[in-house]
Design an enzyme around this catalytic site. Structure first.
Site, PDB file in Angstrom:
ATOM      1  N   HIS A  17      47.237  50.893  30.306  1.00 16.52           N
ATOM      2  CA  HIS A  17      46.889  51.479  31.623  1.00 16.52           C
ATOM      3  C   HIS A  17      48.171  51.987  32.271  1.00 16.52           C
ATOM      4  CE1 HIS A  17      44.500  51.335  35.609  1.00 16.52           C
ATOM      5  NE2 HIS A  17      45.646  51.960  35.845  1.00 16.52           N
ATOM      6  N   HIS A 140      37.965  50.956  37.231  1.00  9.65           N
ATOM      7  CA  HIS A 140      38.622  50.411  38.420  1.00  9.65           C
ATOM      8  C   HIS A 140      37.561  49.582  39.135  1.00  9.65           C
ATOM      9  CE1 HIS A 140      41.678  50.449  41.718  1.00  9.65           C
ATOM     10  NE2 HIS A 140      40.600  50.007  42.349  1.00  9.65           N
ATOM     11  N   HIS A 178      43.235  45.978  35.410  1.00 10.86           N
ATOM     12  CA  HIS A 178      44.061  45.246  36.368  1.00 10.86           C
ATOM     13  C   HIS A 178      43.293  44.136  37.085  1.00 10.86           C
ATOM     14  CE1 HIS A 178      42.189  48.421  38.696  1.00 10.86           C
ATOM     15  NE2 HIS A 178      43.094  49.313  38.401  1.00 10.86           N
ATOM     16  N   ASP A 251      49.613  49.435  34.704  1.00  8.99           N
ATOM     17  CA  ASP A 251      49.219  50.150  35.917  1.00  8.99           C
ATOM     18  C   ASP A 251      50.458  50.653  36.653  1.00  8.99           C
ATOM     19  OD1 ASP A 251      47.594  51.331  37.789  1.00  8.99           O
ATOM     20  OD2 ASP A 251      47.208  49.491  38.913  1.00  8.99           O
TER      21      ASP A 251
HETATM   22  C1  NCD Z   1      47.209  53.819  41.317  1.00  8.60           C
HETATM   23  C2  NCD Z   1      47.888  55.159  41.571  1.00  8.60           C
HETATM   24  O1  NCD Z   1      48.802  55.226  42.412  1.00  8.60           O
HETATM   25  O2  NCD Z   1      47.533  56.146  40.924  1.00  8.60           O
HETATM   26  N1  NCD Z   1      47.567  52.902  42.365  1.00  8.60           N
HETATM   27  C3  NCD Z   1      47.496  51.567  42.313  1.00  8.60           C
HETATM   28  O3  NCD Z   1      47.740  50.938  43.337  1.00  8.60           O
HETATM   29  N2  NCD Z   1      47.205  50.917  41.220  1.00  8.60           N
HETATM   30  C4  NCD Z   1      45.759  54.013  41.184  1.00  8.60           C
HETATM   31  C5  NCD Z   1      45.039  52.833  40.612  1.00  8.60           C
HETATM   32  O4  NCD Z   1      45.174  52.526  39.429  1.00  8.60           O
HETATM   33  O5  NCD Z   1      44.303  52.182  41.353  1.00  8.60           O
HETATM   34 ZN    ZN Z   2      45.986  52.457  37.773  1.00  5.81          ZN
END
Ligand code: NCD
Ligand code: ZN
Length: 348
Positions: A17, A140, A178, A251
């Site tokens: 991710h 998500h 996540h 992430d």
């Molecule tokens: C991610 C992003 O900035 O693209 N932000 C986050 O807080 N994880 C988007 C996501 O994966 O939710």
């Molecule tokens: Zn993300």
């Protein structure tokens, strides 16, 4: 007394991710992931989002062009699902090997998700096409109902959206991304082999107190938002358990410092630069060094039905310091754990 190992060599890992962004940001961050990982599932939440085969191919070409010379790194592309996604495009993108997964963002759940899905039930033909094609659904997992407390949005998503989805499409492979809560960990543990979860470094290291430590801390803000300590401990236990349903997904989500240090700061933590080091610290602290390779290099590939990487990476137990910032022309990017000491360092 047993001596602690000074080095650890594992099969080259993957990041299941990752946000690589585009343009100058892509060029600034891509090398960090390519240095550590063999492959990454690349998130499609660009602006505009990656919703077609053509857009995914063009984005993949831009990523490859942004990689430092000589790096071997394979971006695995994802299709951003919207209310209007055409099941035929999904089937063709899977058949042609362009899409490795499709990404479900509930509309307005997070950064660049305004084009996301407003009603999951209406996507049934898309999920049927994915099930047939063997395409993985990355989710998500947060409801966006403003009546639901932000700290409860993941747990409520499990009951309201994920459980019915699994019941309707029992052959669909789903990654709950996540995971942040004890409820999500328990859900994934109890679900069958078609359901897995990724875990980020920040949800292993921090609880929600980090958002308010001595003042408001925008660099600890991501979505799903950090949770209570008991949830962090449940997520940590899952990561080091050896259960193949849990695997590495950073992430890593870079935003300029100016966009985070703002009256309305962006969600997202940039963890790619020292991702392996930050994960390994957790396995070390938990006495689970022998389980790190499974989490980082094996479970994800097996879930996706992809071969394991060739080659290895080595980490040594002599830390360094996390960079204070990555400088871009537009301003700095602040990494996760900026300026902190690391117990381990990847070499080579
Ligand atoms: C991610 C992003 O900035 O693209 N932000 C986050 O807080 N994880 C988007 C996501 O994966 O939710
Ligand atoms: Zn993300």
């Amino acid at each position: 007394m047993q001596t602690e190992p000074r080095t650890l060599t594992i099969r080259r890992p993957d990041d299941w991710h990752l946000h690589l962004r585009d343009g100058a940001m892509l060029r600034a961050v891509a090398g960090y992931s390519a240095r550590q990982f063999g492959r990454a599932i690349v998130m499609p939440n660009l602006s505009p989002p990656v919703t077609t085969i053509a857009a995914a191919q063009a984005y993949r070409d831009r990523i490859v062009a942004a990689l430092p010379a000589g790096t071997r790194f394979t971006p695995l592309m994802t299709c951003y699902l919207t209310d209007d996604t055409d099941p035929a495009e999904i089937a063709r993108g899977a058949a042609e090997g362009v899409f490795t997964a499709a990404k479900l963002y509930p509309a307005n759940a997070t950064t660049n998700s305004s084009h996301g899905v407003t009603d999951v039930a209406r996507l049934a033909p898309v999920f049927t096409a994915m099930e047939r094609a063997g395409l993985v659904l990355c989710v998500h997992g947060e409801v966006t109902d403003p009546a639901v407390d932000v700290f409860d949005r993941e747990a409520v998503f499990l009951d309201r959206v994920l459980a019915p989805l699994i019941a309707d499409f029992p052959g669909l492979r789903i990654v709950l991304e996540h995971v942040t809560t004890a409820e999500a960990v328990a859900f994934v543990r109890a679900a069958g082999p078609h359901i897995a979860a990724t875990i980020t470094p920040q949800h292993l290291h921090l609880n929600r107190n980090a958002l308010f430590a001595g003042g408001l801390r925008p660099h600890a803000y991501c979505l799903p938002v950090l949770k209570r300590e008991r949830h962090r401990l449940a997520v940590r236990a899952a990561a080091v358990s050896g259960d193949p349903s849990f695997f590495l997904g950073t992430d890593s989500a870079p935003h300029l410092a100016s966009a985070k240090e703002s009256a309305c700061g962006c969600a997202g933590i940039f963890s790619a630069a020292f991702a392996l080091e930050t994960y390994l610290a957790v396995f070390d602290e938990e006495g689970a060094l022998d389980r790190f390779e499974g989490f980082a290099s094996e479970h994800g590939a097996r879930f996706y039905g992809l071969p394991l990487n060739d080659g290895t990476v080595m980490l040594v137990r002599d830390g360094g310091e996390v960079l204070a910032a990555v400088e871009m022309d537009e301003g700095p990017l602040v990494p996760f754990q900026a300026g902190e000491r690391l117990a381990w360092r990847m070499v080579g």
